[in-house]
Motif scaffolding. Structure first.
Motif, short mmCIF file in Angstrom:
data_model
loop_
_atom_site.label_atom_id
_atom_site.label_comp_id
_atom_site.label_asym_id
_atom_site.label_seq_id
_atom_site.Cartn_x
_atom_site.Cartn_y
_atom_site.Cartn_z
N PRO A 142 6.46 -0.08 -14.79
CA PRO A 142 5.92 -0.20 -13.43
C PRO A 142 4.86 -1.30 -13.36
O PRO A 142 4.14 -1.54 -14.33
N HIS A 143 4.76 -1.95 -12.20
CA HIS A 143 3.84 -3.07 -12.04
C HIS A 143 2.43 -2.73 -12.50
O HIS A 143 1.78 -3.49 -13.20
N LEU A 144 1.94 -1.59 -12.06
CA LEU A 144 0.57 -1.20 -12.41
C LEU A 144 0.56 -0.13 -13.49
O LEU A 144 -0.33 0.72 -13.53
N ALA A 145 1.55 -0.17 -14.38
CA ALA A 145 1.62 0.69 -15.56
C ALA A 145 2.01 2.13 -15.23
O ALA A 145 2.69 2.77 -16.02
N PHE A 146 1.59 2.63 -14.11
CA PHE A 146 1.94 3.98 -13.67
C PHE A 146 2.99 3.87 -12.57
O PHE A 146 3.01 2.89 -11.82
N GLN A 147 3.82 4.89 -12.46
CA GLN A 147 4.83 4.91 -11.40
C GLN A 147 4.13 4.80 -10.05
O GLN A 147 3.08 5.41 -9.84
N PRO A 148 4.71 4.01 -9.12
CA PRO A 148 4.00 3.77 -7.85
C PRO A 148 3.71 5.04 -7.06
O PRO A 148 2.74 5.09 -6.30
N ASP A 149 4.51 6.10 -7.25
CA ASP A 149 4.22 7.35 -6.53
C ASP A 149 3.28 8.25 -7.32
O ASP A 149 3.04 9.39 -6.94
N ALA A 150 2.75 7.73 -8.43
CA ALA A 150 1.89 8.57 -9.29
C ALA A 150 0.53 7.93 -9.51
O ALA A 150 -0.13 8.19 -10.50
N LEU A 151 0.10 7.08 -8.57
CA LEU A 151 -1.24 6.52 -8.69
C LEU A 151 -2.26 7.61 -8.39
O LEU A 151 -2.00 8.55 -7.64
N SER A 152 -3.42 7.47 -8.99
CA SER A 152 -4.48 8.47 -8.83
C SER A 152 -5.41 8.04 -7.69
O SER A 152 -5.52 6.86 -7.37
N ASP A 153 -6.07 9.04 -7.08
CA ASP A 153 -7.03 8.69 -6.04
C ASP A 153 -8.46 8.73 -6.57
O ASP A 153 -9.42 8.87 -5.81
N LEU A 154 -8.60 8.63 -7.89
CA LEU A 154 -9.94 8.50 -8.48
C LEU A 154 -10.70 7.41 -7.73
O LEU A 154 -10.20 6.29 -7.58
N GLN A 155 -11.90 7.71 -7.29
CA GLN A 155 -12.66 6.73 -6.50
C GLN A 155 -13.47 5.80 -7.39
O GLN A 155 -13.87 6.17 -8.49
N VAL A 156 -13.68 4.60 -6.89
CA VAL A 156 -14.59 3.69 -7.58
C VAL A 156 -16.02 4.11 -7.24
O VAL A 156 -16.36 4.31 -6.07
#
Lengths: 440, 440
Positions: free
Chosen positions: B330-344
């Motif tokens: 995946p482009h960002l290493a994780f599956q696009p439907d499995a991104l986390s909402d961890l906040q900055v």
């Protein structure tokens, strides 16, 4: 989608690391791989010991072949080690259509050609990131990250035991035998440390890196291997005074005449990053024609660092097992029908520079005679360090050390010159010769 | 099989590197990729300049869109840079079903979410190894090599210009402005160096690494960015005396409260490998829960080092373009439907330790007052270095420097304490505050 099912042959330190990390990070790994990865079977001759490691979270069997025979198992992880049983089981797993992950550098360095051919014929993957430099993704860097490059050389500290021993010898000024015992006590060296201290383990790993760097078959039998058992703490001290550290390096280099493939102690300029890799850590320097110098550093052994590499392979296989084999990275980085027949150079033809230490009679003309012999052999001198006699033997001493750094020459020329120097009546002990690498 | 056809949008320094390396190493690259890779079209507004780079070995066009419109082109390499035209062209290339390789960190750090979504919908790859740390395969290491790990933090020297300037300031004891001019003369800094020296370029790269390390969307707007323009050579000297080097680090860290995402000068213990990365070189340290500490080092910029990364992406795409998208990373290493909402995390909530330099009146009780304020704020002190007044101002001097190293506290607590200290009548100049990272 049901998880990818993994069986571990020979669960122990590394295997339990694989098992535990897969459990601990299962959610995150699934988010990356797009599919769960589960260890469902493990084998170990002593079933109770295996049970103690995995509890009831995986099926435990005494017979590794029960894992290979299980049609539900997608990937077999071989962690038995050694050449014999491991080879049989890996070939049987391939024949059964299983993908294989292994940390067994000895097996691949010696029998890789046969194993990769079998895997290619069967259309399965054999992945071995864990076989070289533990958790450092150096196989991936060489095989995929640097594909643009004509790789010129690779030089690595790829055995943590020997790097720990050399670091301790330097830090504490202790002798090899003393530090080896300490390393064994701390668990950094095995009860039988032969493979590590004699350089064999490093040569196995180097053989694999050489193959994927240059697109040649694995050929461990052609490697030159020299360990650290003969290294004296006084040479570490003298090297330091000259601006160098001594490291056990695995070096493989492409030359117009062939490929160098050699493991031996080496002087490295102290200012190089790799000279400052201490303790049981590993590091590999890769020189490519486009990228220049790159370096990769990390833990070269241990349960979870090695598990990190095994699991990276499991994720790669999870992604690619349904792909056409042409979509996969070739086992040895180059297409199997495109390997090169570049020959491994005999050690006599290798060109490098040298550190020489001669125990000589402390009398006039000795240095002139020695340097005259080197000049006659067309070996030019980079630096000379002559010790005062009283630094060695106290008042009235009659012996001293002469240290010579040479410029490049072939090993065979140096061997001939060494024989001549050794025959001099004023040279009182076997000459110490350590190779020197600028890594520039 | 006919070669993969590549078009380069915006051929210049990096583009000609890609063109030349692909030609020079074409046989070796083909042996790896299983198929030839050829640049058949290049674009540049000034056609004559492009022609001077590629001769008649590729078709030269002024209009980049002519490349996107060519059905024979399989992969588009975007090397135009910037946010506007580059974004339009990348999206048009994706819409035309082309795979894209780009070195444009600014574009992806700001518009990555939109671009990756478009690529995902169209089933094409957008590869960007060259966008971070030049030739070092750090994207591949994070995205594929360390997939087993819950990554804890990433810290990198990811801007060669500023590292060159800091190295020169330390080596030669020169001030920032002097070294910047020297760097511009040598070509290590651009005529308008703002993006580099203000930390923006590093923050773009860090944003990408943070996303693939933690599985979060790219969010450059949340990054804390502080450059090196305010750094004094005396702080580099004091840091040295305390056993530290000052480096411009990009740091991203996972904490229970959220993700830290920050670029600023940092004190780093001199014994760390990364503290010894000198000149224009880059290095990235990654801390994973299984693998421990790993480090990746190499050239972060330049024609052929960057080309090395672009071509590695071309080889990956050559292998995977016929595969099902689920077989690809995946482009960002994780599956696009499995991104986390961890906040900055806002910078005020970041916890770190500090180096403080206070120019104070040389009179009794000043140090007690300052350390009393820190104690009242519950900030504990690690070390104090007080200069003799005559070291600063000569005989009869009335001012001196007090340097304080603190233990960890939140940035907001430190800000409050700094305001109080700054208000003291005995504090005679703006306080210098530099963050300190042990990277252990």
């Amino acid at each position: 989608m049901k998880p990818i099912q993994v069986g571990i042959l020979g669960i122990g330190t590394v295997g339990s690391g694989v098992f535990n990390v897969l459990q601990r990070n299962q959610e995150e790994i699934k988010r990356r791989a797009g599919r769960g990865i589960e260890v469902t079977m493990v084998s170990r001759r002593n079933v109770a010991e295996a049970q103690a490691l995995v509890g009831d979270r995986a099926q435990v069997v005494a017979d590794a072949r029960a894992i290979i025979a299980n049609p539900d198992i997608d990937i077999v992880v071989e962690l038995i080690g050694g050449y014999t049983l491991a080879k049989e089981l890996v070939l049987e797993a391939i024949a059964a259509g299983k993908h294989v992950v292994t940390a067994n550098k000895a097996l691949l360095a010696v029998h890789g050609t046969e194993i990769f051919a079998a895997a290619h014929a069967k259309g399965v993957m054999v992945a071995f990131e864990a076989a070289v430099a533990g958790g450092i993704p150096i196989i991936k860097a060489l095989r995929e990250g640097l594909t643009a490059n004509s790789i010129q050389w690779v030089a690595g500290i790829i055995n943590g035991t020997t790097n720990f021993i050399l670091s301790e010898m330097r830090d504490k000024g202790l002798d090899f035998a003393v530090v080896l015992k300490e390393a064994q006590r701390l668990g950094y060296a095995e009860a039988d440390p032969t493979f590590d201290i004699e350089g064999v383990d490093a040569a196995h790993k180097l053989t694999l890196m050489s193959a994927i760097a240059f697109g040649i078959p694995v050929q461990f039998d052609k490697a030159y291997v020299e360990g650290i058992t003969q290294l004296g703490s006084q040479d570490i001290k003298y090297a330091e005074q000259l601006g160098y550290r001594i490291k056990l390096l695995g070096i493989t280099k492409r030359t117009p005449q062939g490929v160098e493939l050699r493991v031996h102690p080496s002087l490295v300029p102290a200012k190089r990053l790799i000279a400052n890799v201490e303790g049981a850590m590993n590091a590999v320097v890769v020189q490519g024609d486009a990228v220049g110098t790159t370096l990769y550093y990390g833990k070269g052994a241990g349960s979870e660092p090695t598990a990190s590499a095994v699991i990276a392979d499991l994720v790669d296989i999870t992604r690619l097992h349904t792909a056409d084999p042409t979509n996969r990275v070739p086992h040895l980085a180059f297409q199997p029908d495109a390997l090169s027949d570049l020959q491994v150079l005999p050690m006599g033809d290798v060109i490098t520079s040298y550190y020489l230490r001669l125990r000589v009679a402390d009398q006039a003309g000795v240095l002139a005679t020695v340097t005259g012999l080197l000049a006659a052999a067309d070996i030019s001198i980079d630096a000379v360090l002559q010790r005062e006699a009283d630094e060695i033997g106290g008042e009235g001493a009659t012996q001293t050390d002469v240290i010579i750094l040479t410029h490049d020459c072939t090993e065979s020329r140096m061997n001939a010159a060494l024989a001549q120097m050794q025959a001099l009546p004023t040279v009182l002990a076997p000459i110490t010769r350590i190779r020197k690498e600028e890594l520039a």
